[in-house]
Design an enzyme around this catalytic site. Structure first.
Site, mmCIF file in Angstrom:
data_model
loop_
_atom_site.group_PDB
_atom_site.id
_atom_site.type_symbol
_atom_site.label_atom_id
_atom_site.label_comp_id
_atom_site.label_asym_id
_atom_site.label_seq_id
_atom_site.Cartn_x
_atom_site.Cartn_y
_atom_site.Cartn_z
ATOM 1 N N ILE A 80 -24.891 4.877 -24.565
ATOM 2 C CA ILE A 80 -24.801 3.733 -25.484
ATOM 3 C C ILE A 80 -26.244 3.226 -25.548
ATOM 4 C CG2 ILE A 80 -23.871 1.437 -25.920
ATOM 5 C CD1 ILE A 80 -21.400 2.241 -24.263
ATOM 6 N N PRO A 81 -26.964 3.566 -26.608
ATOM 7 C CA PRO A 81 -28.438 3.454 -26.611
ATOM 8 C C PRO A 81 -29.000 2.037 -26.796
ATOM 9 C CG PRO A 81 -27.685 4.275 -28.711
ATOM 10 C CD PRO A 81 -26.464 4.152 -27.843
ATOM 11 N N CYS A 82 -28.801 1.202 -25.783
ATOM 12 C CA CYS A 82 -29.340 -0.152 -25.837
ATOM 13 C C CYS A 82 -30.867 -0.151 -25.817
ATOM 14 C CB CYS A 82 -28.764 -1.012 -24.717
ATOM 15 S SG CYS A 82 -29.002 -0.346 -23.068
ATOM 16 N N HIS A 83 -31.474 0.957 -25.409
ATOM 17 C CA HIS A 83 -32.934 1.040 -25.419
ATOM 18 C C HIS A 83 -33.490 1.031 -26.842
ATOM 19 C CE1 HIS A 83 -31.569 5.256 -25.645
ATOM 20 N NE2 HIS A 83 -32.689 5.494 -26.325
#
Length: 160
Positions: A122-125
């Site tokens: 889950i690409p919160c970056h």
């Protein structure tokens, strides 16, 4: 009961947890381990680790894993929106707030981002500040920059 296993990756130790056939948590090895968890490798955890390794090698752009992150309905709506950010691109907290239908929820989006239980997948970056600067990341800003630069390098784009 959740099952957890640790894997050594190109960015250090990563813990991956699953419950009943879905990934629930992915975290950097230095983070606090969830309670009530059994240390046991499963085929799903091996698959998730393999996909993460492919991602770090620049060979995988979209994960194909069953996910069941635990959170509120609002958090889950934010996490779904994060999964729609294309590989190598970024969005601001405000853009995510608008995408989920609540343009005033920038801070709440930030808090949901902070509670993301499955980093990288889950690409919160890929979420940045309104001014285009890197802000907040559980793995540290250096890790956030590393992940964004990895994706940009794979795409042949300018690095951050």
């Amino acid at each position: 009961m959740k099952k957890l296993y640790f894997y050594q990756t190109g960015i250090g130790k990563i813990g991956i947890a699953e419950n009943q056939g879905s990934i629930t948590d992915i975290f950097f090895g230095s983070e606090k381990v969830p309670r009530d968890i059994l240390l046991e490798e499963t085929s799903l955890l091996r698959e998730a680790a393999g996909q993460l390794q492919e991602y770090f090698l620049g060979k995988l752009r979209r994960f194909d894993l069953p996910l069941s992150p635990e959170g509120t309905a609002f958090q889950k709506s934010v996490w779904r929106a994060l999964c729609e950010i294309p590989y190598g691109e970024t969005r601001t907290y405000g853009e995510i707030a608008r995408e989920i239908g609540n343009k005033r929820a920038c801070r709440a989006v930030g808090m949901a981002n902070n509670k993301n239980p499955a980093v990288i997948v889950i690409p919160c970056h890929r979420v940045i500040g309104a001014n285009g600067k890197l802000v907040g990341y559980g793995g540290g800003l250096d890790m956030k920059a590393y992940l964004l630069n990895l994706e940009k390098k794979v795409l042949g784009a300018d690095l951050i």
